[in-house]
Scaffold this motif. Structure first.
Motif, PDB file in Angstrom:
ATOM      1  N   HIS A 268       0.893  -1.157   0.000  1.00 12.46           N
ATOM      2  CA  HIS A 268       0.000   0.000   0.000  1.00 12.46           C
ATOM      3  C   HIS A 268       0.934   1.210   0.000  1.00 12.46           C
ATOM      4  CE1 HIS A 268      -2.641   3.075   1.857  1.00 12.46           C
ATOM      5  NE2 HIS A 268      -3.609   2.405   1.264  1.00 12.46           N
TER       6      HIS A 268
ATOM      7  N   SER B 290     -14.422  -1.639   0.810  1.00 12.57           N
ATOM      8  CA  SER B 290     -14.021  -0.528   1.693  1.00 12.57           C
ATOM      9  C   SER B 290     -14.829   0.735   1.417  1.00 12.57           C
ATOM     10  CB  SER B 290     -12.524  -0.233   1.534  1.00 12.57           C
ATOM     11  OG  SER B 290     -12.280   0.289   0.242  1.00 12.57           O
TER      12      SER B 290
ATOM     13  N   PHE C 211      -9.365   4.554   5.647  1.00 11.67           N
ATOM     14  CA  PHE C 211      -8.160   3.739   5.800  1.00 11.67           C
ATOM     15  C   PHE C 211      -7.497   4.100   7.124  1.00 11.67           C
ATOM     16  CE2 PHE C 211      -3.524   3.253   5.025  1.00 11.67           C
ATOM     17  CZ  PHE C 211      -3.519   1.870   4.904  1.00 11.67           C
TER      18      PHE C 211
ATOM     19  N   LEU D  59      -4.321  -4.464   5.452  1.00 15.03           N
ATOM     20  CA  LEU D  59      -4.804  -3.088   5.365  1.00 15.03           C
ATOM     21  C   LEU D  59      -6.057  -3.013   6.230  1.00 15.03           C
ATOM     22  CD1 LEU D  59      -4.653  -2.570   1.480  1.00 15.03           C
ATOM     23  CD2 LEU D  59      -2.798  -2.461   3.145  1.00 15.03           C
TER      24      LEU D  59
ATOM     25  N   TYR E  79      -9.326  -0.843   7.644  1.00 19.80           N
ATOM     26  CA  TYR E  79     -10.254   0.272   7.406  1.00 19.80           C
ATOM     27  C   TYR E  79     -11.289   0.261   8.524  1.00 19.80           C
ATOM     28  CZ  TYR E  79      -8.456  -0.062   2.592  1.00 19.80           C
ATOM     29  OH  TYR E  79      -7.653  -0.110   1.483  1.00 19.80           O
TER      30      TYR E  79
END
Ligand code: FES
Ligand SMILES: [Fe+2]
Length: 321
Positions: free
Chosen positions: A14, A128, A133, A255, A257
């Motif tokens: 990312h 998402s 984030f 990742l 969120y």
């Protein structure tokens, strides 16, 4: 090494993992690459081996005014296309291969030099949507094969052992398992044991966790496992990325969120969630790294067809056009 799942799109980073003008090394299918991101957000990726005397470029530095990476050994500089920069002269031919990247919603994907067999999935944008984030957690190299590492993400029994002290799971139901090619969706209902005083002291947020909660998992084989769940503080989405570094080493990162029920909860949720995700990855890694090498199982557990589905996709990868 023989490439694992050649032609698969791999999520290798990312944007937030790269920083600005900092070399970032990755290994994919036995090849090492160096990535960097400039101030303008352009991302470059080159073979990590200096064509002079093979020093690892990722140990060098970025010269931001010229947009080059300098080798740590003799300080030769190369631009993002792999051309040598010498004083004011730029070489006409690249001396280093560059790695082709696909950047989607701050996510950096690559086919590792193979021709694409399946498209880059749009799952992250889909799951998402409407969330913010939070950060990356659990970045780790697992000493385990890609197949063993991915299997645990499709294993709906391992929570009871591997994550026992985190969740204290009493019952685990799977009301939904559907799949369509490389995409799959699972809904899981977990019922937790009553928390003990010890649990609460160790992790007070446990008081806010519901007794029963529902997780929705969506998969884009082989790169992604996403897990979305609703807590009393808000919604949490984890996107687990996995890619083969070598035949026996697998990279993972998550990742994260969130969508807090109230903005005031964001800082509390942030710290708690990133730590919890890192703990989950530690526990999965330990399970993978300490198991003896795979033998045919002599016992069947419920819902293992979800894991067999992923293992079949892996085995049949090369037969798919
Ligand atoms: S090894 Fe890279 S400049 Fe000499
Ligand atoms: Fe796990």
């Amino acid at each position: 090494m023989e490439a694992i799942l050649p032609g698969a799109p791999w999520l290798i980073a990312h944007r937030s993992m790269l920083g600005i003008n900092k070399p970032y090394k990755i290994s994919l299918n036995g090849q090492d690459y160096v990535l960097w991101q400039n101030q303008q957000g352009e991302v470059f990726a080159l073979d990590n081996i200096c064509p002079h005397m093979q020093a690892p470029l990722s140990d060098g530095w970025i010269c931001s005014d010229r947009g080059t990476i300098a080798c740590p050994f003799h300080a030769l500089e190369f631009d993002g296309q792999g051309r040598l920069h010498n004083a004011d002269k730029v070489g006409s031919q690249p001396l280093l291969n560059s790695l082709e990247l696909v950047i989607q919603d701050d996510c950096i994907w690559t086919y590792g030099g193979y021709s694409p067999k399946i498209p880059v999935p749009d799952l992250i944008a889909k799951v998402s949507s409407g969330m913010s984030f939070l950060g990356v957690a659990g970045e780790k190299s697992i000493h385990g094969t890609f197949l063993d590492s991915i299997s645990i993400n499709y294993d709906y029994n391992h929570q009871s052992g591997t994550h026992r002290d985190l969740f204290g799971i009493k019952a685990n139901r799977i009301p939904v398992f559907e799949h369509d090619g490389y995409y799959a969706k699972v809904v899981q209902e977990l019922e937790r044991e009553d928390s003990t005083w010890n649990d609460i002291l160790r992790n007070p947020v446990i008081l806010t966790a519901p007794k029963t909660y529902t997780g929705t998992l969506e998969y884009a084989f082989p790169a992604l496992t996403t897990f979305r769940t609703d807590f009393s503080l808000g919604e949490i989405l984890q996107v687990h990325a996995l890619y083969p570094e070598t035949a026996t080493q697998t990279k993972t990162f998550v990742l994260v969120y969130t969508q807090p029920k109230h903005p005031i909860l964001q800082p509390l949720m942030g710290r708690f969630v990133l730590n919890a995700v890192a703990t989950v990855i530690e526990q999965d890694t330990r399970a993978i790294e300490t198991s003896y090498s795979r033998q045919p199982a002599k016992i069947r557990l419920p819902n293992e067809e979800i894991m067999f589905y992923a293992q079949k996709l892996y085995r049949e990868w090369l037969n798919v056009l």
